[in-house]
Write a protein that holds these residues in place. Structure first.
Motif, PDB file in Angstrom:
ATOM      1  N   LEU A  98     -32.498 -15.088  15.207  1.00  0.00           N
ATOM      2  CA  LEU A  98     -33.959 -15.183  15.174  1.00  0.00           C
ATOM      3  C   LEU A  98     -34.550 -15.173  16.580  1.00  0.00           C
TER       4      LEU A  98
ATOM      5  N   TRP B 179     -43.305  -1.749  17.439  1.00  0.00           N
ATOM      6  CA  TRP B 179     -43.150  -1.920  16.000  1.00  0.00           C
ATOM      7  C   TRP B 179     -41.746  -1.541  15.537  1.00  0.00           C
TER       8      TRP B 179
ATOM      9  N   ALA C 254     -35.706  -6.235  14.398  1.00  0.00           N
ATOM     10  CA  ALA C 254     -35.523  -7.680  14.473  1.00  0.00           C
ATOM     11  C   ALA C 254     -35.545  -8.297  13.077  1.00  0.00           C
ATOM     12  N   VAL C 255     -36.502  -7.861  12.262  1.00  0.00           N
ATOM     13  CA  VAL C 255     -36.594  -8.378  10.887  1.00  0.00           C
ATOM     14  C   VAL C 255     -35.415  -7.894  10.057  1.00  0.00           C
ATOM     15  N   LEU C 256     -35.096  -6.609  10.166  1.00  0.00           N
ATOM     16  CA  LEU C 256     -33.977  -6.053   9.413  1.00  0.00           C
ATOM     17  C   LEU C 256     -32.664  -6.715   9.807  1.00  0.00           C
TER      18      LEU C 256
ATOM     19  N   GLY D  12     -34.126 -11.820  18.322  1.00  0.00           N
ATOM     20  CA  GLY D  12     -35.106 -10.833  17.877  1.00  0.00           C
ATOM     21  C   GLY D  12     -36.460 -11.041  18.520  1.00  0.00           C
TER      22      GLY D  12
ATOM     23  N   VAL E 257     -39.753  -4.638  16.269  1.00  0.00           N
ATOM     24  CA  VAL E 257     -40.056  -5.668  15.269  1.00  0.00           C
ATOM     25  C   VAL E 257     -39.311  -5.370  13.970  1.00  0.00           C
ATOM     26  N   ALA E 258     -39.323  -4.102  13.562  1.00  0.00           N
ATOM     27  CA  ALA E 258     -38.641  -3.731  12.322  1.00  0.00           C
ATOM     28  C   ALA E 258     -37.146  -4.030  12.402  1.00  0.00           C
TER      29      ALA E 258
ATOM     30  N   LEU F  76     -32.311  -9.772  10.951  1.00  0.00           N
ATOM     31  CA  LEU F  76     -32.298 -11.136  10.423  1.00  0.00           C
ATOM     32  C   LEU F  76     -31.973 -11.135   8.925  1.00  0.00           C
ATOM     33  N   LEU F  77     -32.586 -10.212   8.178  1.00  0.00           N
ATOM     34  CA  LEU F  77     -32.311 -10.129   6.744  1.00  0.00           C
ATOM     35  C   LEU F  77     -30.863  -9.728   6.471  1.00  0.00           C
TER      36      LEU F  77
END
Length: 384
Positions: free
Chosen positions: A101, A66, A72-74, A104, A69-70, A76-77
Motif C-alpha cells: 500500500l 493515472w 498501484a490499485v491493481l 503504491g 494509480v491503476a 494491491l488487489l
C-alpha cells in the motif's frame, strides 16, 4: 522543428511507442503477472508476493499518473487475492499489505513529481526553441536567389543555440550573407548575436555599399559592449569575428566580401576547393584599434560553385591526438570522388559528419556550417 507536434508529458517514453501508440503499460503488467504466477506456483516457504511493490514503481517511471494509480490499485488487489488463496500459516499478512500500500502511494507521488519535471523541461525547451528561431530564423528555399543549407551544433548537448550565427538578407542592391562567431558562450553570446543580426537585416537591405553595412555592424557591436558595461555585466562578449558577403545581380561571376578576423570561406566546385582571400579586418567591436576600415575584397565565384563558411568549431575540432580537422583537404578529396558533394545540402552534411567523426562527437565549441551558391534559376529576390 517549427510546427512539430509535441508528445504530452506522462504518455510514456518515446522508445516505448509502436506506430504512435504507447506500450509503456506492458512492462509493469508483465511484472505483475509474473510475480503473481511465480508466487502461486512455489511452496509456502518461498513467498514473493510482496515483490509486487515493484510494479507501481516501474509504472511511475514509464506511465502517466493515472496509469500509475491503476497499477498501484491493481497491485494491491492482486496481493490480497493471491495472499488469501494460501492457507493461513503461509500468508504474508498485514505487514506486507502495508508495504504494498505505502509503496503504491509513494510510486504515485514519484510519478507526479516526474510529470511536473517533464512539463517544466518542455517549457524550458520551448523557450530555447523560440530563442533559436529568433536568432537563427528559418530561411525559405531559394531565399535571395541563393541555394543554401546550414547546420548548427552546440558544444553543450543540452543547449540549442549559442554564440555562432548566420543569415541571408535580400535587398534592392543584391543579397547579403553574414556568418559570425561571438566571443564567449552562454546567454550573453546569444544576446550579442541577436543584436548583430538585427542590425545586419536592416542595413543589408537599405545600404548600397557593403562597407557601410560593415560599419553598421561595427557600431552595433560597440554599442552593445558599452551597454553591457553600463549594466555592470563583466562577462559580456567584447567582440565577434565574422564574414560579410555580397551577391550583386549585376556581377554574377564574383562576390564582394569583408572579413572581420574570421576563418576565410572556401569555394567548393567540381574543379576543386580553393580559399578566398583572407582579408585583414579586425573582429567587430575592435575597429577602434585600427584607423582604416576592413577592405572590401572581390572573389570569383562561378555559377555552380558553393561558398562554404564555417566557424572555428569546425577548424579547431581536434582528434584524440590533438590534430586539427583538415577541412580543406577533407572536402577536396570528397569533391574529387563525387562532384555532387559541392551541392549545399550535401556539403554541410558532409562537413558536419566529418567534424563529429574527427573529434569523436566531443565538440569543444559551438559550430555553424553554412553553404550558399547562386540558384540555377538565377535572379535574386530583391524586393523583400
Amino acid at each position: 522543428m517549427p510546427g512539430a507536434r509535441r508528445r504530452p508529458p506522462g504518455t510514456g517514453q518515446q522508445v516505448l511507442r509502436v506506430r504512435g501508440r504507447s506500450i509503456a503499460w506492458i512492462p509493469p503488467l508483465l511484472l505483475l503477472v509474473g510475480i503473481a504466477a511465480l508466487d502461486m506456483n512455489t511452496s509456502g516457504e518461498f513467498r514473493i508476493i510482496s515483490w509486487i511493490v515493484l510494479v507501481p514503481g516501474i509504472a511511475a517511471a514509464l506511465c502517466g499518473v493515472w496509469g500509475t494509480v491503476a497499477f498501484a490499485v491493481l497491485g494491491l488487489l492482486t496481493y490480497v487475492e493471491v495472499d488469501t488463496a494460501w492457507e493461513h500459516q503461509y500468508q504474508t499478512g498485514l505487514p506486507d499489505f502495508i508495504l504494498v500500500l505505502v509503496g503504491g502511494l509513494l510510486a504515485v507521488l514519484a510519478c507526479v513529481v516526474r510529470i511536473r519535471g517533464e512539463r517544466h523541461a518542455l517549457h524550458m525547451r520551448d523557450i530555447v526553441e523560440t530563442t533559436r528561431r529568433t536568432v537563427l530564423r528559418t530561411l525559405p528555399p531559394g531565399w535571395g536567389g541563393l541555394d543554401h543549407a546550414a547546420v548548427y551544433l552546440t558544444a553543450d548537448v543540452q543547449a540549442r543555440v549559442g554564440g555562432d550565427f548566420y543569415d541571408i538578407q535580400p535587398g534592392p542592391y543584391g543579397t547579403r550573407v553574414l556568418l559570425g562567431d561571438i566571443q564567449g558562450k552562454g546567454l550573453g553570446a546569444v544576446e550579442a548575436a541577436s543584436a548583430l543580426l538585427g542590425s545586419f537585416r536592416e542595413a543589408a537591405y537599405r545600404e548600397e555599399d557593403l562597407s557601410v553595412v560593415a560599419d553598421r555592424l561595427e557600431v552595433r557591436m560597440l554599442r552593445h559592449v558599452r551597454y553591457c558595461a553600463a549594466m555592470g555585466i563583466t562577462d559580456a562578449p567584447r567582440f565577434a569575428t565574422g564574414v560579410l558577403v555580397g551577391f550583386r545581380d549585376a556581377d554574377p561571376d564574383s562576390v564582394e566580401m569583408i572579413n572581420f578576423g574570421h576563418e576565410p570561406p572556401l569555394v567548393v566546385g567540381a574543379d576543386g576547393v580553393r580559399p578566398v582571400p583572407p582579408g585583414h579586418g579586425l573582429p567587430l567591436g575592435l575597429g577602434d584599434l585600427e584607423a582604416d576600415p576592413p577592405p572590401v575584397l572581390r572573389a570569383p565565384l562561378a555559377r555552380g560553385e558553393t561558398l562554404l563558411l564555417v566557424t572555428d568549431g569546425v577548424t579547431e575540432a581536434r582528434d584524440a591526438d590533438g590534430v586539427f580537422f583538415p577541412l580543406r583537404e577533407w572536402v577536396a578529396v570528397s569533391v574529387a570522388a563525387d562532384p555532387r558533394t559541392a551541392e549545399p545540402q550535401r556539403l554541410v552534411r558532409f562537413v558536419r559528419d566529418g567534424t563529429l567523426r574527427h573529434c569523436g562527437g566531443r565538440l569543444g565549441d559551438d559550430t555553424a556550417i553554412f553553404a550558399v551558391r547562386r540558384s540555377a534559376a538565377g535572379g535574386a529576390v530583391t524586393n523583400l
